[in-house]
Structures are given as structure tokens and as C-alpha cells.
Design a protein around this motif. Structure first.
Motif, PDB file in Angstrom:
ATOM      1  N   UNK A   1      10.920   8.231  14.349  1.00 42.09           N
ATOM      2  CA  UNK A   1       9.666   7.959  14.082  1.00 42.09           C
ATOM      3  C   UNK A   1       9.255   7.531  12.850  1.00 42.09           C
ATOM      4  N   UNK A   2       8.480   5.986  13.302  1.00 46.55           N
ATOM      5  CA  UNK A   2       8.524   5.288  11.691  1.00 46.55           C
ATOM      6  C   UNK A   2       7.683   3.746  12.149  1.00 46.55           C
ATOM      7  N   UNK A   3       6.573   4.192  11.468  1.00 50.39           N
ATOM      8  CA  UNK A   3       5.513   2.439  11.838  1.00 50.39           C
ATOM      9  C   UNK A   3       5.646   2.186  10.252  1.00 50.39           C
ATOM     10  N   UNK A   4       5.354   0.767  10.931  1.00 52.81           N
ATOM     11  CA  UNK A   4       5.196   0.220   9.469  1.00 52.81           C
ATOM     12  C   UNK A   4       3.459  -0.728   9.815  1.00 52.81           C
ATOM     13  N   UNK A   5       2.589  -0.898   9.139  1.00 51.30           N
ATOM     14  CA  UNK A   5       1.645  -1.994   9.493  1.00 51.30           C
ATOM     15  C   UNK A   5       1.494  -3.601   8.965  1.00 51.30           C
ATOM     16  N   UNK A   6       1.670  -4.230  10.034  1.00 52.07           N
ATOM     17  CA  UNK A   6       1.738  -5.552   9.384  1.00 52.07           C
ATOM     18  C   UNK A   6       0.392  -6.420   9.472  1.00 52.07           C
ATOM     19  N   UNK A   7      -0.568  -7.149   8.774  1.00 56.67           N
ATOM     20  CA  UNK A   7      -1.342  -7.639   8.603  1.00 56.67           C
ATOM     21  C   UNK A   7      -1.566  -9.318   8.360  1.00 56.67           C
ATOM     22  N   UNK A   8      -1.570 -10.478   8.709  1.00 56.52           N
ATOM     23  CA  UNK A   8      -1.324 -11.299   8.297  1.00 56.52           C
ATOM     24  C   UNK A   8       0.586 -11.702   7.724  1.00 56.52           C
ATOM     25  N   UNK A   9       1.243 -11.094   8.876  1.00 55.15           N
ATOM     26  CA  UNK A   9       2.591 -11.082   8.125  1.00 55.15           C
ATOM     27  C   UNK A   9       2.954 -11.006   7.280  1.00 55.15           C
ATOM     28  N   UNK A  10       2.418  -9.546   6.461  1.00 57.02           N
ATOM     29  CA  UNK A  10       2.495  -9.177   4.986  1.00 57.02           C
ATOM     30  C   UNK A  10       2.486  -7.531   5.805  1.00 57.02           C
ATOM     31  N   UNK A  11       3.484  -6.671   5.360  1.00 56.33           N
ATOM     32  CA  UNK A  11       3.427  -5.663   5.231  1.00 56.33           C
ATOM     33  C   UNK A  11       2.503  -4.668   4.731  1.00 56.33           C
ATOM     34  N   UNK A  12       1.542  -3.906   4.865  1.00 51.23           N
ATOM     35  CA  UNK A  12       1.066  -3.531   4.186  1.00 51.23           C
ATOM     36  C   UNK A  12       1.508  -2.196   4.093  1.00 51.23           C
ATOM     37  N   UNK A  13       1.305  -1.178   5.232  1.00 54.37           N
ATOM     38  CA  UNK A  13       1.701   0.073   4.714  1.00 54.37           C
ATOM     39  C   UNK A  13       2.881   0.358   5.143  1.00 54.37           C
ATOM     40  N   UNK A  14       3.657   1.632   5.381  1.00 52.68           N
ATOM     41  CA  UNK A  14       4.838   2.556   5.870  1.00 52.68           C
ATOM     42  C   UNK A  14       4.689   4.085   5.661  1.00 52.68           C
TER      43      UNK A  14
END
Length: 571
Positions: A408-421
Motif C-alpha cells: 500500500x504505497x503511492x508516489x505522486x508524479x508531476x510533469x514526469x517527476x516524483x514529488x512525493x512518496x
């Protein structure tokens, strides 16, 4: 140390001021009662409040017209015009303060304080009529000359990235728009802090020096503590210490802090970077997605006044809700490959067929992560949660309640880059130990980013950690997205760089070897051409023109060299 002509002249002016009894670096407080931005914004609507103003800043330009002069002063908020009149500054017979101190001993870059009143010139420019001024700092090094036309367009700007990052102090002086980036960065942090504090979550500090580097998969920086005779690591994450505090009974804790990873550098990676990590008890990763949407929407509004942010030719929108896509579905959507149906060997074979660099130390999870990074990341532009990652890549995360082999994990991506984990945090101490042991096996296979065993953290879990969700948000990358900057170096005051190469001052023999006759060497040095590299990079026409003036100044009794001769010096 060889000084340029300007640097020598400024040092001489400093000495002249001291001889006149004027302290070029006074110690006492200089009290200001207004800023440039305040005057420009409010004067026309409330002129009575600006009859007696005191302001301080850096001189950025002069226009001397005999017994009167205009100058431009820049403080921390804006630039404003100053008007100097000799008889106002020197009402008596002695005109030294204007004729000598102001006209001859002040330079662009000097810091002064002035007292006077605000008025509007005949051309309609709001200005300060100076009645008194005081030198607060004599600048010994000239600023780069940045020309701005009437429309505000910049010419001959201080734009070389390496110089700007090495000399950020100069960048901030001559490119004041750069300050806005860091003001927005500060607003990002204060907005997050205000949001977290409103939830009664506690801001804390955890150790930077650690005996075990944990909380992430990364290569650490190593050091040694002499008194303890112990090898230590600069932290690569704050996670494990923050979760210890959840064990200790805090419901929510967060930390803004520097992390350090001994890895590559590029436009989105710096070896030291800033994150905020937050851990909240009795929550899961689904709750954390909702919270992330809410806080980032507030941040975008605070920074830009809208949830939308321009990034290059793209308009990003931080208003929630964000799309949610599992990592395996994302890979299938953008490559057609169903990684869930394949074993490790088949996935590795497909990676090699695509020309990806993979090796036998990579397990199935690492291979899936590599495929996502290589084939999928660039396609995810708008804020999107990539969820449900392989268990092999997430040793601190709870197994998925419905999907075997996933967490149960998510990564937030914006404009092709990871912003949060973010995770639903693993709180079963037995399973956590097994996960650490799996990491050790990966390390034995050659994975130098695999985690170490942390027995103290396991001991804390054995006392019991409530169900918890945690997140790390990259402040630097978020700032990039909200300020339209494609390079991480633009949003860090002092990014890491290679050591500055000290230019070797050329000797006489070096100039002669470059075809420069000995008689012209002192003139070139006075022209601040102090290395052969500078000579080779110089324009022959400029050397020819400057040499004529320097010949007269140094009284060189020698016929001027021909332009064709000078061209041989720079070849």
C-alpha cells in the motif's frame, strides 16, 4: 593577488574615506522607516506619510549632472530613484560631501542610507529627494553590468549558470527576480507548516548523523566521529526516527529537513536536498492521498494565487482530486506489457530487448521500477498518484490488503517527476525483520542501495506502533513545478558544484610564448587579462581598442601593434 584596475581604484577610495574621517563600515544601527516597495505602492494615495523617510540599500546606477544627480537604490523589496542636490547636502561653503564623497568616492554596489522626502519628477517617476546620506558599506569588487532598456528588457545580463550558482549573492543583487523563486519556496514551507500545525501535528527534529542509514534505498555519505571512534552516515531519510516517535505516543509528527544521498547529479537531483516527512497514527495511504491533494492545493494557491501553474509550455493543475493509477496498470497502459503475468527472468529479458541496462542483482520489483522509470514517468504530466508498488521495492510498507505481491504505497508524479512518496506503514515487527533480511540478500547480490538491518527500529516496533500512514514530499522539486524552473539548481540557494578551478596567473614567459611582446604585458594585465585562457577568449578588436587607451595611460613609448599581430596573440 593581482587585482583589476577597478578593484585597485575602489581600495584607494576606501583609504581616502578613512583619511577624511568617514568610516566605510560603520558599526551603529541605521534605522529605516520605509521600503522602496512601500513608497512605490502607497505614495500616490497617501503623500503626507512620506514627507520624512529613511531608506537604505545598494546603489545600482548614477546619472551625475553637475550640481545635481540621480541614482538608483535597491533594497530588499524593489528599486527606487534618488535625487541628490549639492546645495541640499552641503548648505554651507564646504561642498566636500557632494563634490568629493558623492561624486568621486561612491561606486555602483556601495550600500548607503539616505534621509529625505518623496516626490514625483517631471517625467512622473516617484523618487526620494535626499537631504542626508551615509555610507554603510564600501564595495571593493565591481558588480557585473546588467543593462535594462526602457521596456525592462535585459541586455548583457549575468546569466552564466555556473557563475550564478557559485556566486548566488551576485545573482540576487543583479537579477532581483531570482529572489521571487526563493520567496515562493519559503511560502511553500510556511503554508505546509501552517496546515500541519492546524491539525495539531508536532514539528520535530531528528538526527542528521546516524549509525545506520535507513528509511530509503540510496547510497549514503560516510563520515567518522573521532571522540566515539564510530563510523557514521549522513541521513538519507528521516522516516525511521519519526516512526519511533509515533511508537512513543505522538499522534502526528513532521520534519522539514535536509537529506543527503551520495548519488548522481543532474537537473532534478542534488546530493543534499530538502523534504518534509509526515507520519500520522491511525491513518492509511488512501487517507494520505486525500490529505496530499488538500495540502498541495492550498500550497499552490498561497504561492501563485491559483491552483494552476505554468511549467514550460504546460499548464499544471494542483486542484484535486488527482488520478490514481497502479504501477502495473501504468506500465501496461504505456508499454502494453503485463508485468504481473511475468516472472523475474521474463521481465529482465524484456528489459534487455528494449536496450535497458539491467543486471542480475535486480529482483522483480527493481525491474518493474526500472521499466516504470524508463518507459512511463515522462508520460505522466498532471499530478497523478501511482499506487500499489511491488513488495520488493517497499520494505517499510504494509502488504496490500487485496493485491498479493504488492504494498500500500503511492508516489505522486508531476510533469514526469516524483514529488512525493507515501505508505501505509508496516508495523508488524516480525514481518519487518523478514523484509530487512530480504534487503540484506539483495545487498549480497550487489545492490548497494539496499537497506541495512536496524535492530533498534525493530525493537521500537516490538513495543507497538499503531496503524500509521507516512509521506515524504520533495520541497525542491515541488518548488520547481510551482516556479516554472526545469533545473533544481535554480531553486536551491547554494547547489553542490565541483570545486572552483583557480586560474593560474600567467607569467611573463607565458605571454611571450603566446606571441605577446614583453612591452605590452603590463598593459594586458591592467586590462585584467591575467591568464592565457582569458587572452585566447578575448576579442582581437577589443584588445586593439583597449590597448590604445592603456598605452597612453601607462605612457608606453612604443608603436601600437597592428590588429593582425594581435590576432596571433589569441590564436
Amino acid at each position: 593577488m593581482l587585482l583589476s584596475e577597478q578593484e585597485i581604484l575602489r581600495r584607494q577610495k576606501r583609504e581616502e574615506l578613512i583619511k577624511m574621517g568617514i568610516e566605510p563600515y560603520p558599526a551603529e544601527e541605521f534605522v529605516v522607516n520605509v521600503t522602496a516597495a512601500d513608497i512605490i505602492k502607497n505614495y500616490e494615495n497617501n503623500k503626507i506619510d512620506y514627507k520624512h523617510v529613511t531608506i537604505a540599500g545598494r546603489l545600482m546606477g548614477f546619472r551625475i549632472m553637475g550640481s545635481a544627480a540621480f541614482a538608483e537604490l535597491q533594497d530588499s523589496t524593489d528599486r527606487i530613484q534618488l535625487y541628490f542636490r549639492r546645495d541640499d547636502l552641503c548648505p554651507g561653503e564646504d561642498k566636500t560631501l557632494y563634490n568629493t564623497v558623492f561624486k568621486k568616492l561612491l561606486d555602483i554596489g556601495d550600500i548607503i542610507g539616505v534621509t529625505g522626502f518623496v516626490f514625483t519628477t517631471q517625467t512622473g517617476e516617484i523618487s526620494v529627494h535626499v537631504q542626508e546620506f551615509k555610507i554603510l558599506n564600501k564595495s571593493l569588487r565591481p558588480l557585473p553590468v546588467v543593462k535594462r532598456d526602457e521596456d525592462g528588457n535585459i541586455h548583457d545580463g549575468f546569466t552564466d549558470p555556473e557563475l550564478r550558482y557559485r556566486q548566488r549573492y551576485v545573482d540576487l543583487i543583479v537579477n532581483p527576480e531570482v529572489r521571487q523563486i526563493f520567496q515562493k519556496r519559503a511560502r511553500i514551507i510556511t503554508t505546509m507548516r501552517s496546515y500541519f500545525d492546524s491539525k495539531n501535528w508536532l514539528e520535530v527534529e531528528t538526527p542528521v548523523l546516524q549509525t545506520i542509514h535507513g528509511g530509503a534505498a540510496a547510497r549514503p555519505f560516510e563520515t567518522h566521529h573521532n571522540a566515539l571512534d564510530t563510523d557514521l552516515f549522513l541521513r538519507i531519510a528521516t522516516e525511521l526516527h519519526l516512526k519511533r516517535l509515533i511508537v512513543g505516543g505522538f499522534e502526528g509528527v513532521y520534519e522539514f529537513g535536509k537529506l543527503f544521498r551520495n548519488e548522481g547529479m543532474d537537473r532534478t537531483h542534488n546530493p543534499e536536498f530538502t523534504t518534509v516527512e509526515l507520519y500520522v497514527a491511525y491513518k492509511d495511504y488512501l487517507w494520505m492521498m486525500n490529505m496530499t491533494e488538500e495540502v498541495l492545493e492550498q500550497v499552490a494557491l498561497a504561492v501563485n494565487g491559483t491552483t494552476k501553474a505554468k511549467f514550460g509550455d504546460t499548464e499544471l493543475d494542483f486542484a484535486g482530486p488527482y488520478p490514481r493509477l497502479s504501477i502495473t496498470d501504468a506500465i501496461h497502459q504505456y508499454t502494453g506489457l503485463n508485468v504481473e503475468a511475468l516472472d523475474e527472468a521474463a521481465i529482465r529479458a524484456q528489459c534487455r530487448a528494449w536496450g535497458m541496462e539491467v543486471n542480475d542483482s535486480m529482483g522483480k520489483g527493481k525491474l518493474i521500477d526500472e521499466i516504470f522509470g524508463e518507459k512511463v514517468e515522462e508520460h505522466i504530466i498532471q499530478p497523478t498518484f501511482i499506487t500499489d508498488h511491488p513488495v520488493e521495492m517497499s520494505p517499510l510498507t504494509k502488504k496490500h490488503r487485496e493485491k498479493p505481491g504488492m504494498v500500500e504505497r503511492f508516489e505522486l508524479f508531476v510533469n514526469g517527476k516524483e514529488i512525493a512518496n507515501a505508505y501505509s506503514e508496516l508495523n508488524d515487527p516480525i514481518e519487518q525483520r523478514e523484509r530487512f533480511e530480504d534487503q540484506l540478500k539483495l545487498k549480497e547480490r550487489g545492490d548497494d542501495e539496499a537497506m541495512e538491518m536496524d535492530d533498534d527500529f525493530l525493537r521500537s516496533l516490538e513495543y507497538g506502533m499503531p496503524p500509521t500512514s507516512g509521506i515524504g514530499i520533495g520541497i525542491d522539486r515541488l518548488t520547481m513545478m510551482l516556479t516554472n524552473n526545469s533545473s533544481i539548481q535554480e531553486v536551491i540557494f547554494f547547489p553542490q558544484m565541483r570545486p572552483e578551478k583557480k586560474a593560474e596567473i600567467a607569467k611573463e614567459a607565458d605571454y611571450i610564448a603566446a606571441n605577446v611582446p614583453a612591452v605590452w604585458i603590463p598593459a594586458l594585465q591592467k586590462m585584467n587579462i591575467l591568464t592565457i585562457e582569458q587572452l585566447k577568449a578575448a576579442s582581437p578588436n577589443k584588445i586593439f581598442n583597449d590597448l590604445g587607451g592603456m598605452r597612453k595611460k601607462l605612457k608606453i613609448d612604443e608603436k601600437m601593434p597592428a590588429l593582425d599581430d594581435i590576432k596571433t596573440w589569441v590564436e
